[in-house]
Scaffold this motif. Sequence first.
Motif, PDB file in Angstrom:
ATOM      1  N   THR A  60       0.818  -1.207   0.000  1.00 41.49           N
ATOM      2  CA  THR A  60       0.000   0.000   0.000  1.00 41.49           C
ATOM      3  C   THR A  60       0.854   1.260   0.000  1.00 41.49           C
ATOM      4  O   THR A  60       0.619   2.189  -0.785  1.00 41.49           O
ATOM      5  N   VAL A  61       1.850   1.304   0.872  1.00 35.51           N
ATOM      6  CA  VAL A  61       2.623   2.532   1.071  1.00 35.51           C
ATOM      7  C   VAL A  61       3.721   2.700   0.029  1.00 35.51           C
ATOM      8  O   VAL A  61       3.918   3.793  -0.511  1.00 35.51           O
ATOM      9  N   PHE A  62       4.437   1.624  -0.278  1.00 34.98           N
ATOM     10  CA  PHE A  62       5.608   1.729  -1.155  1.00 34.98           C
ATOM     11  C   PHE A  62       5.392   1.163  -2.551  1.00 34.98           C
ATOM     12  O   PHE A  62       6.292   1.239  -3.394  1.00 34.98           O
ATOM     13  N   GLY A  63       4.222   0.593  -2.801  1.00 37.83           N
ATOM     14  CA  GLY A  63       3.938   0.055  -4.124  1.00 37.83           C
ATOM     15  C   GLY A  63       4.725  -1.185  -4.468  1.00 37.83           C
ATOM     16  O   GLY A  63       4.895  -1.509  -5.648  1.00 37.83           O
ATOM     17  N   LEU A  64       5.229  -1.910  -3.453  1.00 33.26           N
ATOM     18  CA  LEU A  64       6.053  -3.094  -3.687  1.00 33.26           C
ATOM     19  C   LEU A  64       5.191  -4.333  -3.912  1.00 33.26           C
ATOM     20  O   LEU A  64       4.018  -4.361  -3.547  1.00 33.26           O
ATOM     21  N   GLU A  65       5.794  -5.357  -4.510  1.00 31.22           N
ATOM     22  CA  GLU A  65       5.102  -6.620  -4.744  1.00 31.22           C
ATOM     23  C   GLU A  65       5.992  -7.783  -4.304  1.00 31.22           C
ATOM     24  O   GLU A  65       7.221  -7.689  -4.335  1.00 31.22           O
ATOM     25  N   VAL A  66       5.359  -8.867  -3.935  1.00 30.11           N
ATOM     26  CA  VAL A  66       6.093 -10.059  -3.530  1.00 30.11           C
ATOM     27  C   VAL A  66       6.730 -10.704  -4.765  1.00 30.11           C
ATOM     28  O   VAL A  66       6.058 -10.964  -5.759  1.00 30.11           O
ATOM     29  N   ARG A 118       8.823  -3.119  -8.816  1.00 31.60           N
ATOM     30  CA  ARG A 118       7.964  -1.949  -8.988  1.00 31.60           C
ATOM     31  C   ARG A 118       8.719  -0.739  -8.445  1.00 31.60           C
ATOM     32  O   ARG A 118       9.084  -0.708  -7.272  1.00 31.60           O
ATOM     33  N   THR A 119       8.955   0.250  -9.274  1.00 34.21           N
ATOM     34  CA  THR A 119       9.740   1.412  -8.853  1.00 34.21           C
ATOM     35  C   THR A 119       8.975   2.724  -9.018  1.00 34.21           C
ATOM     36  O   THR A 119       9.580   3.791  -9.090  1.00 34.21           O
ATOM     37  N   GLU A 120       7.651   2.652  -9.066  1.00 33.81           N
ATOM     38  CA  GLU A 120       6.867   3.878  -9.229  1.00 33.81           C
ATOM     39  C   GLU A 120       6.894   4.759  -7.981  1.00 33.81           C
ATOM     40  O   GLU A 120       6.746   5.983  -8.065  1.00 33.81           O
ATOM     41  N   VAL A 121       7.089   4.140  -6.800  1.00 32.18           N
ATOM     42  CA  VAL A 121       7.045   4.898  -5.541  1.00 32.18           C
ATOM     43  C   VAL A 121       8.425   4.972  -4.893  1.00 32.18           C
ATOM     44  O   VAL A 121       8.881   6.038  -4.489  1.00 32.18           O
ATOM     45  N   VAL A 122       9.100   3.841  -4.770  1.00 31.22           N
ATOM     46  CA  VAL A 122      10.473   3.808  -4.246  1.00 31.22           C
ATOM     47  C   VAL A 122      11.316   2.969  -5.190  1.00 31.22           C
ATOM     48  O   VAL A 122      10.810   2.069  -5.860  1.00 31.22           O
ATOM     49  N   LYS A 123      12.629   3.252  -5.229  1.00 28.68           N
ATOM     50  CA  LYS A 123      13.454   2.574  -6.231  1.00 28.68           C
ATOM     51  C   LYS A 123      14.700   1.886  -5.677  1.00 28.68           C
ATOM     52  O   LYS A 123      15.364   1.143  -6.389  1.00 28.68           O
ATOM     53  N   ALA A 124      15.057   2.147  -4.410  1.00 32.67           N
ATOM     54  CA  ALA A 124      16.264   1.532  -3.863  1.00 32.67           C
ATOM     55  C   ALA A 124      16.290   1.688  -2.348  1.00 32.67           C
ATOM     56  O   ALA A 124      15.630   2.571  -1.780  1.00 32.67           O
ATOM     57  N   ILE A 125      17.054   0.819  -1.707  1.00 33.12           N
ATOM     58  CA  ILE A 125      17.391   0.981  -0.295  1.00 33.12           C
ATOM     59  C   ILE A 125      18.720   1.722  -0.241  1.00 33.12           C
ATOM     60  O   ILE A 125      19.720   1.259  -0.788  1.00 33.12           O
ATOM     61  N   THR A 126      18.733   2.875   0.400  1.00 38.93           N
ATOM     62  CA  THR A 126      19.949   3.688   0.434  1.00 38.93           C
ATOM     63  C   THR A 126      20.697   3.596   1.760  1.00 38.93           C
ATOM     64  O   THR A 126      21.875   3.955   1.824  1.00 38.93           O
ATOM     65  N   ALA A 127      20.035   3.127   2.811  1.00 36.73           N
ATOM     66  CA  ALA A 127      20.720   2.981   4.097  1.00 36.73           C
ATOM     67  C   ALA A 127      19.925   2.064   5.015  1.00 36.73           C
ATOM     68  O   ALA A 127      18.703   1.947   4.903  1.00 36.73           O
ATOM     69  N   ALA A 128      20.666   1.421   5.910  1.00 35.74           N
ATOM     70  CA  ALA A 128      20.068   0.691   7.028  1.00 35.74           C
ATOM     71  C   ALA A 128      20.590   1.323   8.309  1.00 35.74           C
ATOM     72  O   ALA A 128      21.782   1.669   8.404  1.00 35.74           O
ATOM     73  N   GLU A 129      19.714   1.505   9.285  1.00 40.75           N
ATOM     74  CA  GLU A 129      20.109   2.075  10.572  1.00 40.75           C
ATOM     75  C   GLU A 129      20.114   0.980  11.631  1.00 40.75           C
ATOM     76  O   GLU A 129      19.078   0.372  11.903  1.00 40.75           O
ATOM     77  N   ILE A 130      21.283   0.752  12.217  1.00 39.67           N
ATOM     78  CA  ILE A 130      21.406  -0.195  13.310  1.00 39.67           C
ATOM     79  C   ILE A 130      21.561   0.608  14.587  1.00 39.67           C
ATOM     80  O   ILE A 130      22.465   1.441  14.702  1.00 39.67           O
ATOM     81  N   GLN A 131      20.661   0.379  15.520  1.00 39.02           N
ATOM     82  CA  GLN A 131      20.654   1.187  16.735  1.00 39.02           C
ATOM     83  C   GLN A 131      21.311   0.432  17.889  1.00 39.02           C
ATOM     84  O   GLN A 131      21.301  -0.799  17.934  1.00 39.02           O
ATOM     85  N   SER A 132      21.891   1.195  18.821  1.00 41.85           N
ATOM     86  CA  SER A 132      22.601   0.588  19.941  1.00 41.85           C
ATOM     87  C   SER A 132      22.743   1.592  21.074  1.00 41.85           C
ATOM     88  O   SER A 132      22.851   2.792  20.820  1.00 41.85           O
ATOM     89  N   PRO A 133      22.782   1.118  22.325  1.00 42.46           N
ATOM     90  CA  PRO A 133      23.119   2.015  23.431  1.00 42.46           C
ATOM     91  C   PRO A 133      24.539   2.565  23.331  1.00 42.46           C
ATOM     92  O   PRO A 133      24.851   3.596  23.919  1.00 42.46           O
ATOM     93  N   ASP A 134      25.403   1.860  22.584  1.00 45.09           N
ATOM     94  CA  ASP A 134      26.775   2.331  22.371  1.00 45.09           C
ATOM     95  C   ASP A 134      27.069   2.241  20.873  1.00 45.09           C
ATOM     96  O   ASP A 134      27.718   1.308  20.401  1.00 45.09           O
ATOM     97  N   ASP A 150       7.988   8.926  -5.718  1.00 45.57           N
ATOM     98  CA  ASP A 150       6.721   9.651  -5.603  1.00 45.57           C
ATOM     99  C   ASP A 150       6.368   9.814  -4.125  1.00 45.57           C
ATOM    100  O   ASP A 150       5.628   9.027  -3.550  1.00 45.57           O
ATOM    101  N   ARG A 151       6.929  10.865  -3.516  1.00 40.83           N
ATOM    102  CA  ARG A 151       6.719  11.090  -2.081  1.00 40.83           C
ATOM    103  C   ARG A 151       5.258  11.408  -1.764  1.00 40.83           C
ATOM    104  O   ARG A 151       4.720  10.970  -0.747  1.00 40.83           O
ATOM    105  N   LYS A 152       4.613  12.175  -2.640  1.00 48.72           N
ATOM    106  CA  LYS A 152       3.225  12.562  -2.385  1.00 48.72           C
ATOM    107  C   LYS A 152       2.322  11.334  -2.297  1.00 48.72           C
ATOM    108  O   LYS A 152       1.506  11.209  -1.385  1.00 48.72           O
ATOM    109  N   ARG A 153       2.487  10.429  -3.242  1.00 51.87           N
ATOM    110  CA  ARG A 153       1.682   9.203  -3.226  1.00 51.87           C
ATOM    111  C   ARG A 153       1.996   8.358  -1.994  1.00 51.87           C
ATOM    112  O   ARG A 153       1.095   7.832  -1.339  1.00 51.87           O
TER     113      ARG A 153
END
Length: 254
Positions: A24-30, A153-169, A224-227
Motif C-alpha cells: 500500500t505505502v511503497f507500491g512493492l510486490e512479492v 515496482r519502482t513507481e514509488v520507491v526505487k532503492a534501499i539507500t541505508a540501514a540504521e542499526i541502533q545501539s546504546p553504544d 513519488d513522495r506525495k503518493r
Amino acid sequence: MWLRLRQLALVANKLSPVIDELRTVFGLEVGYRDPGVKVFGLENALLPVGSQFIEIVAPIQPNTAGGRYLERRGGDGGYMVITQCDDHAPRKRRVAELGIRKVMEEDSPGYCAMQLHPRDTGGSFLEIDFQPGGEAPDGPWAPAGKNWKQAVRTEVVKAITAAEIQSPDRNALAARWSEIVEIPLTQDARGNPTLQLENAKLRFVDATDGRGEGLGGIELAVVDRKRLLAAAEKIHRRISDDQVMIAGIRFTFA
C-alpha cells in the motif's frame, strides 16, 4: 573488494498484514516465497526494491528463533542485514581471525552464505553472502528465486539507500562492524558513525525507543513522495513528512 547491501530482513508476528502495508505505502510486490524456511518454523516473503530486497519472516510454530527475537525486542522489527560480496574466501578468513561464530553457513556451487552470531557482532544478524555470476547490481540472487525481476515496482520507491542499526553504544558497535567488514568508518551530517558500502550505507544510531540493539530503520530512495505519504496517512502509518512506521521499522526517505 566490494560489499553491497542486498537484503534486509524484518520479523513479524503475522506475515500478511506487513506485506499489505508495504504494498500500500511503497507500491512493492512479492517476488518470492521460500518454502525452505519452513524447516525453521517460519514463512517468508521477499519484495524487491529495485535490485535489493525487503524480506519479512514470521513464525508459524512455537519456539522458533524468529519468535524468540520478537519477544526479546518487544514485537515486529528489524532482524537481519544481508550483504553480498565479490569474494567469499577473504571474508571467511576475516571472520575466523576475529573468532566470530557462525549461526549458518552454506558453500554450494550456486550460492555461498555466512550468517554471523549476533552475540559476537552486536547490533543484529549480519550475513555476508556470495552469488556466483552475480557481479552486476541487478544480478541473480538465490534467496529471491529465479523470477524476482517480474515483481520489481519502482513507481514509488526505487532503492534501499541505508540501514540504521541502533545501539546504546553506537560507536563501539560501529567499530566492531568496521573491523568485520574491513571498511573504514565515516560520519554522517548528524555525527552518526557510518559504513559506506558499494550501494548503500550502514548507519549506527543511538537506541532511543526502549527496544535495545537491532535494525531499527531503513532509508529508501523515493520516486513519488506525495503518493507514498498519502497512502501512509490513510492507514495511519505516517509519522511525519520524512518518516513512516511499518512493522516496527522507521522508514525514512533519501
